[in-house]
Design a protein around this motif. Structure first.
Motif, mmCIF file in Angstrom:
data_model
loop_
_atom_site.group_PDB
_atom_site.id
_atom_site.type_symbol
_atom_site.label_atom_id
_atom_site.label_comp_id
_atom_site.label_asym_id
_atom_site.label_seq_id
_atom_site.Cartn_x
_atom_site.Cartn_y
_atom_site.Cartn_z
ATOM 1 N N PHE A 114 56.719 5.514 -16.990
ATOM 2 C CA PHE A 114 55.593 5.310 -17.735
ATOM 3 C C PHE A 114 54.835 4.009 -17.956
ATOM 4 O O PHE A 114 53.770 3.828 -18.140
ATOM 5 N N GLU A 115 55.649 2.986 -17.146
ATOM 6 C CA GLU A 115 55.144 1.580 -17.113
ATOM 7 C C GLU A 115 54.383 1.389 -15.964
ATOM 8 O O GLU A 115 54.563 1.908 -14.795
ATOM 9 N N LYS A 116 53.126 0.674 -15.888
ATOM 10 C CA LYS A 116 52.356 0.245 -14.850
ATOM 11 C C LYS A 116 52.638 -0.960 -14.212
ATOM 12 O O LYS A 116 53.231 -2.060 -14.794
ATOM 13 N N VAL A 117 53.111 -0.990 -12.847
ATOM 14 C CA VAL A 117 53.198 -2.021 -12.213
ATOM 15 C C VAL A 117 52.052 -2.889 -11.940
ATOM 16 O O VAL A 117 51.062 -2.435 -11.203
ATOM 17 N N GLU A 118 51.958 -4.098 -12.387
ATOM 18 C CA GLU A 118 50.722 -5.110 -12.258
ATOM 19 C C GLU A 118 50.655 -5.720 -10.926
ATOM 20 O O GLU A 118 49.746 -5.725 -10.257
ATOM 21 N N SER A 119 51.912 -5.987 -10.394
ATOM 22 C CA SER A 119 51.907 -6.794 -8.962
ATOM 23 C C SER A 119 52.981 -6.672 -8.355
ATOM 24 O O SER A 119 54.288 -6.316 -9.156
ATOM 25 N N GLY A 120 52.947 -6.725 -7.167
ATOM 26 C CA GLY A 120 54.459 -6.346 -6.410
ATOM 27 C C GLY A 120 54.216 -5.031 -5.683
ATOM 28 O O GLY A 120 53.197 -4.514 -5.737
ATOM 29 N N ASP A 121 55.204 -4.515 -5.225
ATOM 30 C CA ASP A 121 55.267 -3.175 -4.705
ATOM 31 C C ASP A 121 56.764 -2.776 -4.352
ATOM 32 O O ASP A 121 57.792 -3.543 -3.923
ATOM 33 N N PHE A 122 56.988 -1.593 -4.547
ATOM 34 C CA PHE A 122 58.200 -0.861 -4.499
ATOM 35 C C PHE A 122 58.079 0.080 -3.417
ATOM 36 O O PHE A 122 56.913 0.772 -3.085
ATOM 37 N N THR A 123 59.001 0.310 -2.545
ATOM 38 C CA THR A 123 59.095 1.358 -1.568
ATOM 39 C C THR A 123 60.353 2.355 -1.536
ATOM 40 O O THR A 123 61.264 1.776 -1.696
ATOM 41 N N VAL A 124 59.898 3.681 -1.324
ATOM 42 C CA VAL A 124 60.838 4.711 -1.667
ATOM 43 C C VAL A 124 60.936 5.496 -0.259
ATOM 44 O O VAL A 124 60.013 5.919 0.368
ATOM 45 N N VAL A 125 62.194 5.557 0.322
ATOM 46 C CA VAL A 125 62.496 6.514 1.390
ATOM 47 C C VAL A 125 63.151 7.720 0.840
ATOM 48 O O VAL A 125 63.853 7.747 0.169
ATOM 49 N N PRO A 126 62.118 8.815 1.235
ATOM 50 C CA PRO A 126 62.838 10.116 0.596
ATOM 51 C C PRO A 126 64.134 10.586 1.171
ATOM 52 O O PRO A 126 64.383 10.457 2.251
ATOM 53 N N TRP A 127 64.933 11.167 0.219
ATOM 54 C CA TRP A 127 66.089 11.877 0.354
ATOM 55 C C TRP A 127 65.979 13.162 0.901
ATOM 56 O O TRP A 127 64.908 13.894 0.267
ATOM 57 N N GLU A 128 66.494 13.629 1.928
ATOM 58 C CA GLU A 128 66.106 15.131 2.302
ATOM 59 C C GLU A 128 67.543 15.499 2.730
ATOM 60 O O GLU A 128 68.121 15.857 3.873
ATOM 61 N N PRO A 129 68.296 16.106 1.464
ATOM 62 C CA PRO A 129 69.523 16.685 1.830
ATOM 63 C C PRO A 129 69.618 17.987 2.252
ATOM 64 O O PRO A 129 68.584 18.712 2.446
ATOM 65 N N LYS A 130 70.643 18.276 2.939
ATOM 66 C CA LYS A 130 70.775 19.503 3.656
ATOM 67 C C LYS A 130 71.198 20.714 2.952
ATOM 68 O O LYS A 130 72.571 20.618 2.387
ATOM 69 N N LEU A 131 70.473 21.433 2.270
ATOM 70 C CA LEU A 131 70.784 22.477 1.043
ATOM 71 C C LEU A 131 70.935 23.910 1.483
ATOM 72 O O LEU A 131 70.517 24.077 2.621
#
Length: 186
Positions: free
Chosen positions: A169-186
């Motif tokens: 719910f919070e806005k990031v004003e500055s900076g940067d986050f990086t997400v590498v997606p999880w791809e489980p074998k289901l």
């Protein structure tokens, strides 16, 4: 003179093309082991959440979060084997607190990550040893959003299960986050 320059430029361009092809081939090559056999290069990690961001607050609060959370490829089906660190701080008019800890769970889906961890150090009394949760929506530089598992204070997180947090719910004003997606074998 023009003919010499043309040959030199052609040679430089050809050399550059050879280097590009060699670099690409090296990046996808199969490596040899010491016994003369061959093995594949290691897989990418199964998931990750990295980066630093400052949250936006109209009152001028100084709120920062930093994550270095990873799930190794070998642990792809066990998000509770994630490892890494987190830090957060919240100050306003010189008053506030900070905390840091170790990641104990990480799940990502697309560009959204949910991580939890145990606080190992803090200047906020009573929070060391508590599990806290974080959610990051990686929308690219200057668009990320972040959520966390407490409404008023990290002290309010009794019995929080692993990999649980709130909506980002919070806005990031500055900076940067990086997400590498999880791809489980289901």
């Amino acid at each position: 003179m023009p003919r010499t320059r043309t040959r030199t430029r052609t040679r430089v361009a050809a050399l550059g093309a050879v280097l590009l092809v060699a670099t690409a081939a090296a990046g996808t090559a199969v490596a040899a082991d010491g016994a003369g056999g061959r093995h594949q290069q290691p897989q990418r990690e199964a998931a990750s959440l990295t980066g630093t961001g400052k949250l936006y607050r109209s009152a001028g609060d100084d709120i920062h979060f930093t994550f270095d959370a990873h799930l190794d490829a070998k642990d792809q089906m066990a998000p509770d084997k994630a490892h890494g660190t987190f830090r957060f701080s919240h100050y306003l008019h010189g008053k506030g607190a900070s905390a840091e800890g170790r990641i104990d769970c990480l799940v990502t889906g697309g560009k959204v990550a949910v991580a939890t961890g145990i606080v190992t150090k803090s200047d906020l009394n009573g929070v060391v040893g508590k599990r806290v949760g974080f959610t990051v929506d990686d929308r690219g530089r200057h668009g990320d959003r972040l959520g966390y598992s407490w409404a008023g204070s990290p002290l309010d997180t009794d019995n929080l299960p692993k990999c649980v947090s709130s909506a980002p719910f919070e806005k990031v004003e500055s900076g940067d986050f990086t997400v590498v997606p999880w791809e489980p074998k289901l």
